[in-house]
Design a protein around this motif. Sequence first.
Motif, PDB file in Angstrom:
ATOM      1  N   PHE A  75       1.440  -1.339  -0.151  1.00 13.10           N
ATOM      2  CA  PHE A  75      -0.729  -0.094   0.015  1.00 13.10           C
ATOM      3  C   PHE A  75       0.833   1.233   0.001  1.00 13.10           C
ATOM      4  O   PHE A  75       1.717   0.984   0.669  1.00 13.10           O
ATOM      5  CB  PHE A  75      -1.071  -0.106   1.204  1.00 13.10           C
ATOM      6  CG  PHE A  75      -2.628   1.053   1.140  1.00 13.10           C
ATOM      7  CD1 PHE A  75      -3.088  -0.153   0.707  1.00 13.10           C
ATOM      8  CD2 PHE A  75      -1.682   2.348   1.808  1.00 13.10           C
ATOM      9  CE1 PHE A  75      -4.458   1.566   0.723  1.00 13.10           C
ATOM     10  CE2 PHE A  75      -2.098   3.527   1.800  1.00 13.10           C
ATOM     11  CZ  PHE A  75      -3.737   2.902   0.749  1.00 13.10           C
ATOM     12  N   ASN A  76       1.237   1.736  -1.099  1.00 16.38           N
ATOM     13  CA  ASN A  76       1.807   3.277  -1.536  1.00 16.38           C
ATOM     14  C   ASN A  76       3.167   2.922  -1.535  1.00 16.38           C
ATOM     15  O   ASN A  76       3.978   3.504  -1.011  1.00 16.38           O
ATOM     16  CB  ASN A  76       1.585   4.276  -0.759  1.00 16.38           C
ATOM     17  CG  ASN A  76       2.187   5.353  -0.344  1.00 16.38           C
ATOM     18  OD1 ASN A  76       1.984   5.852  -1.698  1.00 16.38           O
ATOM     19  ND2 ASN A  76       2.874   6.479   0.651  1.00 16.38           N
ATOM     20  N   TYR A 112      -2.929   1.610  -3.458  1.00 12.35           N
ATOM     21  CA  TYR A 112      -2.765   2.990  -3.607  1.00 12.35           C
ATOM     22  C   TYR A 112      -2.800   3.745  -4.430  1.00 12.35           C
ATOM     23  O   TYR A 112      -3.506   4.200  -5.411  1.00 12.35           O
ATOM     24  CB  TYR A 112      -2.052   3.387  -2.257  1.00 12.35           C
ATOM     25  CG  TYR A 112      -2.034   5.189  -2.557  1.00 12.35           C
ATOM     26  CD1 TYR A 112      -3.402   5.858  -1.325  1.00 12.35           C
ATOM     27  CD2 TYR A 112      -1.288   6.309  -2.575  1.00 12.35           C
ATOM     28  CE1 TYR A 112      -3.364   7.329  -1.117  1.00 12.35           C
ATOM     29  CE2 TYR A 112      -1.530   7.590  -2.729  1.00 12.35           C
ATOM     30  CZ  TYR A 112      -2.597   7.904  -1.750  1.00 12.35           C
ATOM     31  OH  TYR A 112      -2.829   9.308  -1.868  1.00 12.35           O
ATOM     32  N   ASP A 113      -1.944   3.188  -5.795  1.00 10.83           N
ATOM     33  CA  ASP A 113      -1.666   4.009  -6.828  1.00 10.83           C
ATOM     34  C   ASP A 113      -2.999   3.498  -8.266  1.00 10.83           C
ATOM     35  O   ASP A 113      -2.781   4.471  -8.154  1.00 10.83           O
ATOM     36  CB  ASP A 113      -0.373   2.995  -7.134  1.00 10.83           C
ATOM     37  CG  ASP A 113       0.498   3.929  -8.591  1.00 10.83           C
ATOM     38  OD1 ASP A 113       0.520   5.523  -8.587  1.00 10.83           O
ATOM     39  OD2 ASP A 113      -0.481   4.447  -9.758  1.00 10.83           O
ATOM     40  N   LYS A 139      -8.874   6.896  -3.012  1.00 12.58           N
ATOM     41  CA  LYS A 139      -7.532   7.649  -2.744  1.00 12.58           C
ATOM     42  C   LYS A 139      -7.623   7.768  -1.174  1.00 12.58           C
ATOM     43  O   LYS A 139      -7.459   9.280  -0.757  1.00 12.58           O
ATOM     44  CB  LYS A 139      -6.547   8.866  -3.229  1.00 12.58           C
ATOM     45  CG  LYS A 139      -5.841   7.496  -4.738  1.00 12.58           C
ATOM     46  CD  LYS A 139      -4.518   8.068  -5.235  1.00 12.58           C
ATOM     47  CE  LYS A 139      -4.645   7.640  -6.171  1.00 12.58           C
ATOM     48  NZ  LYS A 139      -4.173   6.714  -6.614  1.00 12.58           N
ATOM     49  N   GLN A 140      -7.048   6.616  -0.138  1.00 13.30           N
ATOM     50  CA  GLN A 140      -7.165   7.409   0.788  1.00 13.30           C
ATOM     51  C   GLN A 140      -6.070   6.670   1.954  1.00 13.30           C
ATOM     52  O   GLN A 140      -5.408   5.924   0.970  1.00 13.30           O
ATOM     53  CB  GLN A 140      -8.999   7.492   2.025  1.00 13.30           C
ATOM     54  CG  GLN A 140      -9.087   6.079   2.029  1.00 13.30           C
ATOM     55  CD  GLN A 140     -10.169   6.320   2.942  1.00 13.30           C
ATOM     56  OE1 GLN A 140     -11.010   7.113   3.318  1.00 13.30           O
ATOM     57  NE2 GLN A 140     -11.421   5.097   2.764  1.00 13.30           N
ATOM     58  N   SER A 141      -5.848   7.113   3.514  1.00 10.89           N
ATOM     59  CA  SER A 141      -4.537   6.381   4.087  1.00 10.89           C
ATOM     60  C   SER A 141      -5.448   4.841   4.293  1.00 10.89           C
ATOM     61  O   SER A 141      -6.279   4.922   4.719  1.00 10.89           O
ATOM     62  CB  SER A 141      -4.042   6.805   5.165  1.00 10.89           C
ATOM     63  OG  SER A 141      -5.307   7.149   6.214  1.00 10.89           O
ATOM     64  N   LEU A 142      -4.158   4.221   4.805  1.00 10.48           N
ATOM     65  CA  LEU A 142      -4.384   3.083   5.238  1.00 10.48           C
ATOM     66  C   LEU A 142      -5.185   2.884   6.532  1.00 10.48           C
ATOM     67  O   LEU A 142      -6.240   2.254   6.961  1.00 10.48           O
ATOM     68  CB  LEU A 142      -3.476   1.854   5.171  1.00 10.48           C
ATOM     69  CG  LEU A 142      -3.366   0.556   5.069  1.00 10.48           C
ATOM     70  CD1 LEU A 142      -4.134  -0.276   4.373  1.00 10.48           C
ATOM     71  CD2 LEU A 142      -2.142  -0.513   5.628  1.00 10.48           C
ATOM     72  N   TYR A 162      -8.916   3.772   5.895  1.00 11.05           N
ATOM     73  CA  TYR A 162      -9.408   2.247   5.399  1.00 11.05           C
ATOM     74  C   TYR A 162      -9.568   1.288   6.655  1.00 11.05           C
ATOM     75  O   TYR A 162     -11.101   1.064   6.487  1.00 11.05           O
ATOM     76  CB  TYR A 162      -8.692   1.790   4.028  1.00 11.05           C
ATOM     77  CG  TYR A 162      -8.995   2.088   2.897  1.00 11.05           C
ATOM     78  CD1 TYR A 162     -10.202   1.871   2.533  1.00 11.05           C
ATOM     79  CD2 TYR A 162      -8.217   2.501   1.523  1.00 11.05           C
ATOM     80  CE1 TYR A 162     -10.702   2.212   1.547  1.00 11.05           C
ATOM     81  CE2 TYR A 162      -8.000   2.955   0.662  1.00 11.05           C
ATOM     82  CZ  TYR A 162      -9.956   2.816   0.145  1.00 11.05           C
ATOM     83  OH  TYR A 162     -10.326   3.197  -0.773  1.00 11.05           O
ATOM     84  N   THR A 184      -4.629  -4.125   4.424  1.00 11.72           N
ATOM     85  CA  THR A 184      -3.984  -4.217   2.490  1.00 11.72           C
ATOM     86  C   THR A 184      -4.487  -5.174   1.542  1.00 11.72           C
ATOM     87  O   THR A 184      -4.940  -4.800   0.312  1.00 11.72           O
ATOM     88  CB  THR A 184      -2.501  -4.301   2.063  1.00 11.72           C
ATOM     89  OG1 THR A 184      -1.602  -3.294   3.133  1.00 11.72           O
ATOM     90  CG2 THR A 184      -1.432  -3.809   0.706  1.00 11.72           C
TER      91      THR A 184
END
Length: 206
Positions: free
Chosen positions: A68-69, A118-119, A126-129, A132, A170
Amino acid sequence: NKMKFKSEETSAAVSSKKDDIVFFDCEVFPNLFLINWKIRGEGKPIVRMINPKPQDIEELLKFNIVGFNCRRYDNHIVYACLMGYTNEQLYNLSQKIISGVKGCMFGEAYNISYTDVYDFASAPNKQSLKKYEIQLGLKHHELGLPWDQPVPEELWTKVAEYCDDDVLATEAVFDYLENDWTARKILAKMADMSVNDSTNSLSTRI
């Protein structure tokens, strides 16, 4: 003679990737580098690599790894470990990446992942883990340890548990963003590029 055989064996294995998708996440402290990973699928165990060696990384890279990212962070840390960076060097690299220092990333590292959740997430997703984990009702710990301090050895397991949550998250987000993943695969096919290339570069190519 035995050494020679070992290197031949490794180069043969690297050319044939294992089909499994593996989700991974890293944590970096001055004295602790942790990679946790699991093969995709319900009930598959999480593997914890505490201060792994370059040969451990070689084994991991035989899988299709998904983070993730990870294109902007984890890939570069993993790659640096593969190149034999010490804990302290990994920590310094981590700080540079987080602070946005120019030129600290490795060109070769972007593509060690199979894809980056993330990509490939579409703009509304699109937000942070962490967000989520809350949205999907997933287990998440706040670690509450200072990132710039060495971690006492008796707390290494605690850090590993925190990392477990991020690996599971993830995977859950990957499954949740199934439509975005399908769109990415179509885009990559149209562009004749990989599913790990950024949405930006795929769109540009098309």
